[in-house]
Design an enzyme around this catalytic site. Structure first.
Site, short mmCIF file in Angstrom:
data_model
loop_
_atom_site.label_atom_id
_atom_site.label_comp_id
_atom_site.label_asym_id
_atom_site.label_seq_id
_atom_site.Cartn_x
_atom_site.Cartn_y
_atom_site.Cartn_z
N HIS A 167 0.70 -1.19 -0.03
CA HIS A 167 0.14 -0.08 -0.06
C HIS A 167 0.86 1.28 -0.07
O HIS A 167 0.07 2.24 0.22
CB HIS A 167 -1.00 0.02 1.28
CG HIS A 167 -2.10 -0.88 1.04
ND1 HIS A 167 -3.26 -0.60 0.49
CD2 HIS A 167 -2.35 -2.27 1.64
CE1 HIS A 167 -4.09 -1.59 0.70
NE2 HIS A 167 -3.41 -2.62 1.27
N LYS B 286 0.20 14.38 1.11
CA LYS B 286 -1.22 14.67 0.39
C LYS B 286 -1.40 16.04 0.27
O LYS B 286 -2.46 16.56 -0.37
CB LYS B 286 -2.21 14.16 1.39
CG LYS B 286 -1.97 12.52 1.64
CD LYS B 286 -3.11 11.98 2.74
CE LYS B 286 -2.93 10.50 2.62
NZ LYS B 286 -3.38 9.58 1.79
N LYS C 38 -8.86 13.58 4.01
CA LYS C 38 -8.17 12.57 4.16
C LYS C 38 -7.07 12.75 5.53
O LYS C 38 -7.19 13.49 5.88
CB LYS C 38 -7.32 12.45 2.78
CG LYS C 38 -6.73 13.58 2.30
CD LYS C 38 -5.99 13.47 1.06
CE LYS C 38 -6.94 13.37 -0.44
NZ LYS C 38 -7.15 12.18 -0.94
N ARG C 39 -6.51 11.53 5.52
CA ARG C 39 -5.45 11.53 6.62
C ARG C 39 -4.41 13.08 6.36
O ARG C 39 -4.16 13.18 5.36
CB ARG C 39 -4.57 10.46 6.68
CG ARG C 39 -3.60 10.12 7.61
CD ARG C 39 -3.03 8.82 7.87
NE ARG C 39 -2.85 8.16 6.69
CZ ARG C 39 -1.73 8.20 6.11
NH1 ARG C 39 -0.64 8.67 6.71
NH2 ARG C 39 -1.43 7.71 5.06
N LYS D 61 -14.99 7.53 -3.96
CA LYS D 61 -16.22 7.91 -3.10
C LYS D 61 -16.76 9.23 -3.74
O LYS D 61 -18.00 9.29 -4.06
CB LYS D 61 -15.93 7.99 -1.93
CG LYS D 61 -15.52 6.54 -1.15
CD LYS D 61 -15.00 6.56 0.26
CE LYS D 61 -14.34 5.36 0.57
NZ LYS D 61 -13.35 5.55 1.80
N THR E 130 -8.79 5.93 -2.04
CA THR E 130 -10.00 5.47 -2.32
C THR E 130 -11.27 6.64 -1.96
O THR E 130 -12.48 6.58 -2.64
CB THR E 130 -10.75 4.33 -1.64
OG1 THR E 130 -10.42 4.59 -0.15
CG2 THR E 130 -10.09 3.22 -1.78
#
Length: 829
Positions: free
Chosen positions: A370, A567, A561-562, A673, A669
């Site tokens: 991952h 990110k 998100k985290r 969504k 993911t």
């Protein structure tokens, strides 16, 4: 409970009920006999427990029937081993999958009950911290829906992912006591109890046949007790099992201390052993935290393997059959200690020879990677394994020795290759590379998006790809449409079903039928009204929770998100500050109003990510209270992001921010969504963004920034962020404002470390390099938003193009290409 007002909102689509017991009668019985209340005295929590027990009853009979069916078929089983299962709330999902949702709604309306108030009493089961755990939960749903014989194995953490509160702009972690009121979904199994060993020493001896044997003795033992949770597939034809392990002391307390009156000392060992399943992911910045995390991993792996083999041995006596009857999937490296553990069981407890045991192990395990970032690949100090799991270290050494011999024979004289590919990293304090162990010990390894898998083969695991050609394959991630459209967005789910039927719920590729409605003005109008209703609902939640009034007509720009530097929440924030400066410079200009919504948790020990949360909140405080800005721009940070919060935000999103540096995100993911719920994506060519672009069309997604090849080129040539700082006046203004204390007048130097990391620190994730293109892309988005019909057309095409990203498709590919497992569905009655 107060009566809920009537609504004309379209309903999500429940499966058809397959049980004859009247639901309302069963509910009344549970309220009386399980909860001990009547409808006069029942609280919303009492009604939730009564509903949960009633729903669980409906699942249990089907669950037992499913298990019998698997046994009768002597089916090969999947054991999905994951440190995380981010389940969220269970009630609505189970009601819908079992076909009792409409009946429950009708019953609540007739009785004057507020069903939503009861549902809100259920805590999120936050046994995970992000995409990894939510993916595992989606996979359990799909495996049950597809009728695949499977178990999910993990840990029953007493405290899940921490409860995040924002205090004075800072993240503050509080315990997530999700079991405070009990868990009505689980079945404790005190009879399913296995010993798990730690520490101790090894005793070697020679068997009568002359073979060297090993005894692991003088160990400290912890008992693993099982808790089972039924996982219903859509339609209720199959109900699978999630088995989570809780740590129990191997003895209640030391009577010697108790009799001396020292009760604290008497229960000390008991408390210490039961700490193993207390907290999800203890802080691993300390030696004690790292040891606890390793022990957690081995604890659940050891218990799970003992349980699997007990089930296998009831009907099969020859271990050579194990790979034909069992498929063990390692969800990331956390469970990879299972490889030497199964070797230990086969060698030491069952006395198989090495070659036979290794053949069985490698044909049984498969591994999902991952992460692409080398620093995120899990390693353990040799000294820690030597102390905690001495036999496993010995087995790992032997695995590595034999593996390197094979590599050496094929590549004589290449010592650098041996150093790179070895399971033991000799250059960084002698550490076990768990990803290398997982690759060597598995028959198949998969990435989770096409670009991720390609980069695995080309970069971090290039040596393994050459040595094991064909071992690394791609299986792109997916999400369950039951939870993330049918349940989360009943308005859109109802609209879709009205026009194409409900087959999409289990065959998401049927969404392609919506393509013909993309230019239909009537459908566009309905689609936009559903989105607007969702936005108004979220605006109400934000005002109630945070006291921030936002404009529901504004563009809802969402990044959920985290919190992590790669990110690039910071890049999004730079756009916010740029807009802020532009509005202040030209306050009368006609602009598209925008509400920028952030949500996500930072790891407790990740100081930089927590500082970025503080920065977002400080910027929000200035922007939201500036009278010049008004409703043209709002910034919202929604605390304690979890599955329930995601389901509130995602249906309301207009724009999905997927802006990680190209080559850093494995898949994502959240991107799936949001697009499934009609948001347009702004993103880099990273992770599954590329495949989303391929499915929805290049014209229906906003791509910006450097791609992976360009990232590699710019970094290899020597990237100088100062060039971008000096070359763009707007960027320079943004950085100077943040660094000089414009948003932190009480502490002007507060955010200087953030700016220094982007300038003098080298800007590891290339925010400055991508800034100009990102801002230009955002301007295109504003222009499109001014044209509602065209925006609706593109959003509808995004929904229509998301069929590939069902976790049902993902699981079918695992079943066919890795596990070799077939569906064992209940025959139609």
């Amino acid at each position: 409970m107060a009566k809920k007002p009537a609504t004309t909102e379209p309903s999500p689509q429940p499966a058809k009920s397959t049980d004859s017991v009247p639901f309302c009668q069963a509910l009344a019985n549970h309220l009386t006999y399980s909860v001990g209340k009547d409808h006069y005295t029942a609280t919303p929590r009492d009604w939730f427990f009564a509903l949960a027990h009633t729903t669980r009853d409906q699942m249990t009979a089907r669950w037992m029937e499913t298990m019998r069916r698997y046994y009768e078929a002597d089916a090969k089983r999947i054991y999905y081993m994951s440190m995380e299962f981010l389940i969220g709330r269970t009630l609505t999902n189970s009601l819908m999958n079992m076909g009792h949702y409409d009946e429950c709604l009708k019953m609540a309306a007739e009785a004057g009950l507020d069903l939503e108030q009861a549902r809100a009493m259920e805590p999120d089961a936050a046994l995970g911290n992000g995409g990894l755990g939510r993916l595992a939960a989606c996979f359990l749903d799909s495996m049950a829906t597809l009728g695949l014989p499977s178990y999910g194995y993990g840990i029953r953490y007493e405290y899940g992912m921490f409860n995040q509160r924002i205090e004075n702009g800072w993240q503050v972690e509080h315990p997530d006591s999700w079991l405070r009121y009990g868990n009505p979904w689980e079945f404790p199994r005190p009879e399913v109890l296995y010993p798990v060993k730690f520490y101790g020493r090894l005793v070697e001896y020679t068997s009568e046949a002359g073979s060297l044997r090993h005894h692991w003795v003088d160990t400290e033992d912890v008992m693993a007790m099982a808790y089972d949770t039924p996982i219903p597939g859509y339609g209720g034809k199959s109900v699978n099992n999630m088995r989570l392990w809780a740590a129990k002391s191997s003895r209640d307390f030391d009577l010697k201390y108790f009799n001396e009156g020292n009760y604290i000392k008497a229960v000390e060992d008991k408390n210490e052993s039961e700490n193993l399943s207390k907290v999800l992911y203890p802080d691993d910045t300390t030696a004690m935290g790292r040891e606890l995390r390793l022990k957690q991993q081995y604890f659940f792996v050891s218990a799970s393997l003992q349980d699997m083999l007990y089930r296998f041995n009831k009907f099969h006596k020859n271990f050579d059959e194990l790979p034909d009857k069992v498929a063990m999937q390692l969800n990331d490296t956390h469970p990879s200690i299972a490889i030497p553990e199964l070797m230990r069981i086969l060698l030491d407890l069952n006395h198989l020879d090495w070659d036979r045991a290794w053949d069985i192990v490698t044909r049984t395990f498969s591994y999902t990677n991952h992460t692409l970032m080398p620093e995120a690949l899990e390693t353990w100090p040799v000294s820690l394994l030597e102390k905690t799991l001495p036999r496993h270290l010995q087995i790992i050494y032997e695995i590595n020795h034999l593996f390197l011999n094979d590599v050496r024979h094929q590549n004589p004289g290449d010592t650098e290759l041996l150093k790179r590919i070895s399971i033991i990293d000799e250059d960084n304090g002698r550490r076990i590379r768990m990803a290398h162990l997982a690759i060597v010990g598995s028959h198949q390894v998969n990435g989770v998006a096409q670009i991720h898998t390609e980069l695995m083969r080309q970069t971090i695991f290039a040596d393994f790809d050459r040595f094991y050609p064909g071992k690394i394959i791609n299986i792109t991630n997916g999400i369950t449409p039951r939870r993330w459209l049918n349940q989360a967005n009943p308005g859109l789910a109802g609209l879709i079903t009205e026009h194409i039927g409900d087959g999409w719920i289990t065959h998401l590729d049927q969404l392609s039928k919506l393509n013909k409605f993309a230019t239909d003005k009537a459908f566009q109008g309905k689609f936009l009204r559903v989105k607007q209703a969702n936005k108004e609902s979220l605006a109400k939640v934000i005002e109630e929770k945070l006291g921030i009034k936002i404009n529901p007509a504004s563009l809802f720009d969402v990044q959920i998100k985290r919190m992590h530097e790669y990110k690039r929440q910071l890049l999004n924030l730079f756009h916010v500050v740029t807009l802020y400066n532009r509005i202040r410079a030209n306050p009368g200009e006609n602009r598209v109003p925008r509400t920028v919504i952030f949500s996500g948790k930072a790891a407790p020990g990740y100081a930089r990510a927590k500082l970025i949360i503080k920065l977002i909140n400080d910027v929000a405080d200035i922007v939201n209270h500036d009278p010049v800005i008004g409703d043209q721009l709002k910034v919202v940070y929604i605390p304690n992001y979890d599955v329930t919060t995601a389901a509130e935000i995602i249906p309301a999103a207009d724009l999905s921010e997927q802006i990680s540096t190209a080559g850093t995100e494995a898949s994502g993911t959240g991107n799936m969504k949001l697009a499934l719920n009609g948001a347009l994506t702004i993103g880099t060519l990273d992770g599954a963004n590329i495949e989303i672009r391929d499915e929805v069309g290049t014209d229906n997604i906003f791509i910006f920034g450097l791609n992976t090849a360009e990232v590699a080129e710019i970094t290899s040539k020597g990237y100088n962020p100062w060039d971008y700082y000096h070359g763009n006046q707007e960027l320079r203004q943004v950085l100077d404002m943040i660094g000089s204390g414009y948003f932190s007048p009480d502490e002007p130097e507060r955010f200087r470390p953030v700016i220094d990391s982007l300038t003098a620190g080298g800007d590891q994730y290339l925010l400055l390099a991508d800034y100009t293109d990102y801002i230009a892309c955002q301007e295109k988005i504003d222009a499109l938003y001014r044209n509602p019909a065209e925006w609706a057309r593109k959003a509808i095409l995004n929904v229509a193009g998301m069929g590939k990203f069902s976790s049902d498709r993902t699981i079918r590919e695992y079943a066919e290409n890795i596990w070799g497992v077939k569906s064992v569905l209940r025959p139609e009655v």
